[in-house]
Every structure is written in structure tokens, then in C-alpha cells.
Design a protein around this motif. Structure first.
Motif, PDB file in Angstrom:
ATOM      1  N   VAL A   1      -1.432   0.216  -4.174  1.00 32.08           N
ATOM      2  CA  VAL A   1      -2.619   0.542  -4.976  1.00 32.08           C
ATOM      3  C   VAL A   1      -2.137   1.106  -6.298  1.00 32.08           C
ATOM      4  O   VAL A   1      -1.446   2.131  -6.329  1.00 32.08           O
ATOM      5  CB  VAL A   1      -3.525   1.561  -4.257  1.00 32.08           C
ATOM      6  CG1 VAL A   1      -4.766   1.838  -5.104  1.00 32.08           C
ATOM      7  CG2 VAL A   1      -3.929   1.044  -2.884  1.00 32.08           C
ATOM      8  N   LEU A   2      -2.510   0.422  -7.375  1.00 27.06           N
ATOM      9  CA  LEU A   2      -2.076   0.830  -8.717  1.00 27.06           C
ATOM     10  C   LEU A   2      -3.203   0.603  -9.714  1.00 27.06           C
ATOM     11  O   LEU A   2      -4.200  -0.062  -9.417  1.00 27.06           O
ATOM     12  CB  LEU A   2      -0.842   0.027  -9.151  1.00 27.06           C
ATOM     13  CG  LEU A   2       0.481   0.339  -8.441  1.00 27.06           C
ATOM     14  CD1 LEU A   2       1.531  -0.690  -8.832  1.00 27.06           C
ATOM     15  CD2 LEU A   2       0.967   1.751  -8.765  1.00 27.06           C
ATOM     16  N   SER A   3      -3.003   1.123 -10.909  1.00 23.96           N
ATOM     17  CA  SER A   3      -3.950   0.874 -11.985  1.00 23.96           C
ATOM     18  C   SER A   3      -4.015  -0.611 -12.315  1.00 23.96           C
ATOM     19  O   SER A   3      -3.010  -1.325 -12.284  1.00 23.96           O
ATOM     20  CB  SER A   3      -3.520   1.650 -13.234  1.00 23.96           C
ATOM     21  OG  SER A   3      -4.160   1.150 -14.385  1.00 23.96           O
ATOM     22  N   GLU A   4      -5.211  -1.071 -12.645  1.00 25.83           N
ATOM     23  CA  GLU A   4      -5.382  -2.451 -13.088  1.00 25.83           C
ATOM     24  C   GLU A   4      -4.512  -2.727 -14.309  1.00 25.83           C
ATOM     25  O   GLU A   4      -3.999  -3.847 -14.484  1.00 25.83           O
ATOM     26  CB  GLU A   4      -6.858  -2.696 -13.419  1.00 25.83           C
ATOM     27  CG  GLU A   4      -7.220  -4.116 -13.760  1.00 25.83           C
ATOM     28  CD  GLU A   4      -8.706  -4.286 -13.967  1.00 25.83           C
ATOM     29  OE1 GLU A   4      -9.254  -5.320 -13.524  1.00 25.83           O
ATOM     30  OE2 GLU A   4      -9.333  -3.389 -14.569  1.00 25.83           O
TER      31      GLU A   4
ATOM     32  N   ARG B   1      -9.516   1.223 -13.468  1.00 23.10           N
ATOM     33  CA  ARG B   1      -9.878   0.863 -12.095  1.00 23.10           C
ATOM     34  C   ARG B   1      -8.604   0.680 -11.287  1.00 23.10           C
ATOM     35  O   ARG B   1      -7.641   0.064 -11.758  1.00 23.10           O
ATOM     36  CB  ARG B   1     -10.689  -0.432 -12.099  1.00 23.10           C
ATOM     37  CG  ARG B   1     -11.192  -0.853 -10.726  1.00 23.10           C
ATOM     38  CD  ARG B   1     -12.176  -2.005 -10.862  1.00 23.10           C
ATOM     39  NE  ARG B   1     -11.515  -3.223 -11.311  1.00 23.10           N
ATOM     40  CZ  ARG B   1     -11.047  -4.162 -10.472  1.00 23.10           C
ATOM     41  NH1 ARG B   1     -11.175  -4.015  -9.162  1.00 23.10           N
ATOM     42  NH2 ARG B   1     -10.458  -5.238 -10.936  1.00 23.10           N
ATOM     43  N   LEU B   2      -8.600   1.226 -10.083  1.00 23.13           N
ATOM     44  CA  LEU B   2      -7.476   1.015  -9.190  1.00 23.13           C
ATOM     45  C   LEU B   2      -7.645  -0.322  -8.475  1.00 23.13           C
ATOM     46  O   LEU B   2      -8.756  -0.745  -8.159  1.00 23.13           O
ATOM     47  CB  LEU B   2      -7.381   2.141  -8.158  1.00 23.13           C
ATOM     48  CG  LEU B   2      -7.157   3.550  -8.719  1.00 23.13           C
ATOM     49  CD1 LEU B   2      -6.977   4.537  -7.570  1.00 23.13           C
ATOM     50  CD2 LEU B   2      -5.964   3.584  -9.648  1.00 23.13           C
ATOM     51  N   VAL B   3      -6.513  -0.979  -8.223  1.00 25.90           N
ATOM     52  CA  VAL B   3      -6.507  -2.295  -7.582  1.00 25.90           C
ATOM     53  C   VAL B   3      -5.615  -2.236  -6.346  1.00 25.90           C
ATOM     54  O   VAL B   3      -4.479  -1.760  -6.424  1.00 25.90           O
ATOM     55  CB  VAL B   3      -5.995  -3.375  -8.552  1.00 25.90           C
ATOM     56  CG1 VAL B   3      -5.843  -4.718  -7.840  1.00 25.90           C
ATOM     57  CG2 VAL B   3      -6.940  -3.509  -9.736  1.00 25.90           C
ATOM     58  N   VAL B   4      -6.147  -2.716  -5.227  1.00 22.03           N
ATOM     59  CA  VAL B   4      -5.307  -2.945  -4.046  1.00 22.03           C
ATOM     60  C   VAL B   4      -4.663  -4.316  -4.243  1.00 22.03           C
ATOM     61  O   VAL B   4      -5.362  -5.319  -4.436  1.00 22.03           O
ATOM     62  CB  VAL B   4      -6.141  -2.921  -2.752  1.00 22.03           C
ATOM     63  CG1 VAL B   4      -5.261  -3.268  -1.547  1.00 22.03           C
ATOM     64  CG2 VAL B   4      -6.793  -1.558  -2.563  1.00 22.03           C
ATOM     65  N   ALA B   5      -3.342  -4.376  -4.235  1.00 20.56           N
ATOM     66  CA  ALA B   5      -2.631  -5.621  -4.524  1.00 20.56           C
ATOM     67  C   ALA B   5      -1.598  -5.899  -3.446  1.00 20.56           C
ATOM     68  O   ALA B   5      -0.945  -4.973  -2.938  1.00 20.56           O
ATOM     69  CB  ALA B   5      -1.956  -5.535  -5.894  1.00 20.56           C
ATOM     70  N   VAL B   6      -1.464  -7.195  -3.126  1.00 15.17           N
ATOM     71  CA  VAL B   6      -0.502  -7.625  -2.093  1.00 15.17           C
ATOM     72  C   VAL B   6       0.221  -8.876  -2.574  1.00 15.17           C
ATOM     73  O   VAL B   6      -0.226  -9.561  -3.506  1.00 15.17           O
ATOM     74  CB  VAL B   6      -1.215  -7.930  -0.756  1.00 15.17           C
ATOM     75  CG1 VAL B   6      -1.888  -6.686  -0.199  1.00 15.17           C
ATOM     76  CG2 VAL B   6      -2.238  -9.057  -0.927  1.00 15.17           C
ATOM     77  N   ALA B   7       1.338  -9.162  -1.934  1.00 18.72           N
ATOM     78  CA  ALA B   7       2.043 -10.419  -2.217  1.00 18.72           C
ATOM     79  C   ALA B   7       1.190 -11.588  -1.727  1.00 18.72           C
ATOM     80  O   ALA B   7       0.368 -11.439  -0.805  1.00 18.72           O
ATOM     81  CB  ALA B   7       3.397 -10.409  -1.512  1.00 18.72           C
ATOM     82  N   PRO B   8       1.347 -12.780  -2.311  1.00 22.78           N
ATOM     83  CA  PRO B   8       0.529 -13.931  -1.906  1.00 22.78           C
ATOM     84  C   PRO B   8       0.617 -14.255  -0.421  1.00 22.78           C
ATOM     85  O   PRO B   8      -0.337 -14.801   0.156  1.00 22.78           O
ATOM     86  CB  PRO B   8       1.090 -15.072  -2.763  1.00 22.78           C
ATOM     87  CG  PRO B   8       1.657 -14.393  -3.966  1.00 22.78           C
ATOM     88  CD  PRO B   8       2.207 -13.094  -3.471  1.00 22.78           C
ATOM     89  N   GLY B   9       1.732 -13.934   0.240  1.00 18.73           N
ATOM     90  CA  GLY B   9       1.869 -14.232   1.651  1.00 18.73           C
ATOM     91  C   GLY B   9       1.301 -13.179   2.576  1.00 18.73           C
ATOM     92  O   GLY B   9       1.309 -13.349   3.809  1.00 18.73           O
ATOM     93  N   HIS B  10       0.807 -12.074   2.035  1.00 18.00           N
ATOM     94  CA  HIS B  10       0.267 -10.995   2.862  1.00 18.00           C
ATOM     95  C   HIS B  10      -1.056 -11.438   3.495  1.00 18.00           C
ATOM     96  O   HIS B  10      -1.847 -12.156   2.858  1.00 18.00           O
ATOM     97  CB  HIS B  10       0.040  -9.751   2.000  1.00 18.00           C
ATOM     98  CG  HIS B  10      -0.265  -8.512   2.760  1.00 18.00           C
ATOM     99  ND1 HIS B  10      -1.504  -8.244   3.303  1.00 18.00           N
ATOM    100  CD2 HIS B  10       0.513  -7.433   3.078  1.00 18.00           C
ATOM    101  CE1 HIS B  10      -1.486  -7.065   3.906  1.00 18.00           C
ATOM    102  NE2 HIS B  10      -0.263  -6.547   3.782  1.00 18.00           N
ATOM    103  N   PRO B  11      -1.355 -11.026   4.742  1.00 14.30           N
ATOM    104  CA  PRO B  11      -2.617 -11.431   5.394  1.00 14.30           C
ATOM    105  C   PRO B  11      -3.862 -11.085   4.582  1.00 14.30           C
ATOM    106  O   PRO B  11      -4.845 -11.830   4.599  1.00 14.30           O
ATOM    107  CB  PRO B  11      -2.581 -10.668   6.724  1.00 14.30           C
ATOM    108  CG  PRO B  11      -1.135 -10.460   7.009  1.00 14.30           C
ATOM    109  CD  PRO B  11      -0.487 -10.270   5.663  1.00 14.30           C
ATOM    110  N   TRP B  12      -3.843  -9.950   3.850  1.00 18.10           N
ATOM    111  CA  TRP B  12      -5.027  -9.585   3.069  1.00 18.10           C
ATOM    112  C   TRP B  12      -5.281 -10.559   1.922  1.00 18.10           C
ATOM    113  O   TRP B  12      -6.404 -10.664   1.436  1.00 18.10           O
ATOM    114  CB  TRP B  12      -4.868  -8.176   2.513  1.00 18.10           C
ATOM    115  CG  TRP B  12      -5.092  -7.101   3.541  1.00 18.10           C
ATOM    116  CD1 TRP B  12      -5.394  -7.263   4.860  1.00 18.10           C
ATOM    117  CD2 TRP B  12      -5.028  -5.685   3.311  1.00 18.10           C
ATOM    118  NE1 TRP B  12      -5.518  -6.058   5.487  1.00 18.10           N
ATOM    119  CE2 TRP B  12      -5.297  -5.058   4.556  1.00 18.10           C
ATOM    120  CE3 TRP B  12      -4.748  -4.901   2.208  1.00 18.10           C
ATOM    121  CZ2 TRP B  12      -5.307  -3.671   4.709  1.00 18.10           C
ATOM    122  CZ3 TRP B  12      -4.760  -3.522   2.355  1.00 18.10           C
ATOM    123  CH2 TRP B  12      -5.031  -2.902   3.589  1.00 18.10           C
TER     124      TRP B  12
END
Length: 314
Positions: free
Chosen positions: A260-263, A184-195
């Protein structure tokens, strides 16, 4: 070139007569000559005496001569049988040499395995598979070429790899494939990112419209993501385009943007909260991981064994 003339310019090729016995029958005749008993020969070869008698009779019929005289005291060769046995010995010696040569070729093939794998599979799945393969085939030397899925497919098509592993949705013409795992692909951001503060996630159309930190063109991850967002206009031009998973993660951790990367690839970063997974609504980011090999030729030797291991452990 006239019909029947050999390509090497030598004597015309002559097909074998239908009267030439098969190797099993010749082996039985040699055993009778050596042991002096049809019953003993049958036992040595693991067949019944009636089956051995039937085979000798069939060989005599095929050749048109008597080969073995049977009596209560045993079996002995006729004069014709003794001559045929001499010829049979030469044929069996040639067959043994042929078999030894074939085994040597198989041994050369089985002593090495060339694998090409996408970066995600090479880093997170292949090591475990290769450890298991080494336990089964300690004498096989494995070479690995890692790259994006497009490069892997090219290497397998060029016969530079015996087996490949890719992440893309489609398999190029000329290759056969089998699904060996799911991801599964995961959209990932740093903890401070608005998302990171969007508990309900981000709609797919917003992901599609946002410049992301992406792998290079040709990567299976980028191909699958583009296909998943095609209904929303496809991918925006990337914020950054990087050639390695490690570089993509580092850029996202720095706060540069969403990646966006692999889980499989971000599991450690998510657990340590260096990155935060962002749910994506309205689309699926599931994908299949595949083994690929040249079309029309099933994997053999260590390639076959590695493929079997991936299915058991995928």
C-alpha cells in the motif's frame, strides 16, 4: 531587584517621555531645515502641505517650544528648532543603523531555508516546488531532510527545520498546519498475484486481515491505512516492514505480496503494468498532505513563499 533598576546592574531604566516626537515628525523637521520650505519638505515626503503644517504644530505642542517660523519667503528654524534638529539628526542616524541591522538579520534568515519532508512528498512533489521557489528566490540555499512523517514532525518541533511536509492524519501538539494537497493510497500487487484477477476488488476486511508489505511505523502512509481499516480490526502484522518506498515497490513487484503506497509513488509502475492497482471496497483511502511549522509563528521569508507555492501548485 528593586523596581526601576536595570537587570544589567547599570542605571535605572527610564521610560521615554510622552513628549518625544515620532520618527516621521523628526524626519519632516529635518527636511524643513534642509530645504528651507515646509511645502518642499511636504512634497519630498509625499504628504500635503496642510498635513505637514499640522504635524509641525503638533510637535511644537508636544515639546512646548516653537520650532519653525513661517513667512511668505519660506520657513526657517527658530533657535530651539535648530537645537532640536541637531538632536533629531542623531536619532535618525541611530534609527537608520537599527534598520540596517534588522535588514541584515532578515537577509541572513532569508538566505537559507531548512525543509523536512516525508519520503513521498520529498520524492514526488517537493522537486517541482523547489524549482519554482528558486525562480522567485535564486539567492536562497535550501537544505532538505527526508524521513517518515513522525520524524519530520520531530524535526520541526525541535526547530531543526523551518517548514515540514507530512502525510499523517493528525498534527502533533505544538505544530500548526495547512492542507496543501490531496492524495490517495493504492493497494498494488504484481500482475501474477491472486488479487490482480479480482475485477471487483477486495473487501476492506480482507485487506485488514492480510499481511501486507508496509512502510515502517511512523510513516504517514501506514498511519492513514491503519485508521482506514480500524473498523475492520486494524492492520494485520506486516508481511514485510521496509523503510523506503523503493524497497516496498520492489518487494511487491517480485510477487512477495500486496503493498500500500501513495498513488504518486506507484504511478509509473501502474502505467508500465509492473504493478496492478486493486480496488478496495467499503473504505476510503483518500488523505490530505500538510505543511507544518512551529505553533504560534506563521512562516516567514522563504518558508512563507514555499508554502504559498505549494498551495498554488498542489
Amino acid at each position: 531587584m528593586s523596581e526601576g533598576t536595570s537587570r544589567g546592574g547599570g542605571a535605572p531604566a527610564v521610560p521615554l517621555s510622552h513628549r518625544v516626537p515620532d520618527l516621521g515628525s523628526l524626519e519632516l523637521l529635518l527636511a524643513v531645515a534642509r530645504l528651507g520650505s515646509l511645502g518642499a519638505a511636504a512634497r519630498e515626503l509625499g504628504i500635503t502641505q496642510p498635513a505637514a503644517s499640522s504635524r509641525i504644530r503638533a510637535m511644537e505642542t508636544r515639546l512646548g517650544v516653537s520650532l519653525v517660523e513661517r513667512s511668505p519667503r519660506g520657513s526657517r528654524l527658530t533657535e530651539q528648532g535648530a537645537l532640536v534638529t541637531d538632536w533629531a539628526q542623531r536619532i535618525m542616524e541611530a534609527a537608520a543603523a537599527f534598520d540596517a541591522g534588522a535588514q541584515a538579520l532578515r537577509g541572513r534568515r532569508d538566505s537559507r531555508l531548512r525543509v523536512a519532508a516525508s519520503l513521498t512528498i520529498a520524492e514526488y512533489l517537493l522537486p517541482g516546488w523547489l524549482i519554482a521557489l528558486r525562480a522567485e528566490r535564486p539567492g536562497t540555499a535550501v537544505s532538505l531532510q527526508a524521513g517518515n512523517s513522525a520524524a519530520v514532525a520531530e524535526r520541526v518541533l525541535a526547530r531543526e527545520a523551518d517548514l515540514g511536509f507530512v502525510e499523517g492524519r493528525a498534527v502533533p501538539d505544538g505544530l500548526d498546519s495547512a492542507v496543501i494537497a490531496h492524495d490517495r493510497l493504492v493497494v498494488a500487487v504484481a500482475p501474477g498475484h491472486p488479487w490482480a484477477r479480482r475485477a471487483s476488488g477486495v473487501p476492506a476486511h480482507e485487506v485488514a486481515a492480510t499481511p501486507l508489505i508496509l512502510r515502517e511505523r511512523g510513516s504517514g502512509t501506514r498511519e492513514v491505512l491503519g485508521a482506514a481499516l480500524a473498523a475492520y480490526g486494524g492492520l494485520a502484522d506486516p508481511l514485510l516492514e521496509l523503510a523506503s518506498t523503493t524497497a516496498v515497490k520492489a518487494a511487491a513487484e517480485s510477487g512477495a505480496g500486496a503493498c500500500v503506497l501513495s498513488e504518486l509513488a506507484v504511478r509509473e509502475e501502474l502505467t508500465a503494468r509492473r504493478l496492478v492497482a486493486v480496488p478496495v471496497a467499503d473504505t476510503s483511502l483518500e488523505r490530505s498532505l500538510r505543511a507544518v511549522w512551529p505553533g504560534g509563528a506563521r512562516p516567514a521569508g522563504p518558508a512563507r513563499d514555499l508554502l504559498s507555492l505549494t498551495r498554488r501548485r498542489g
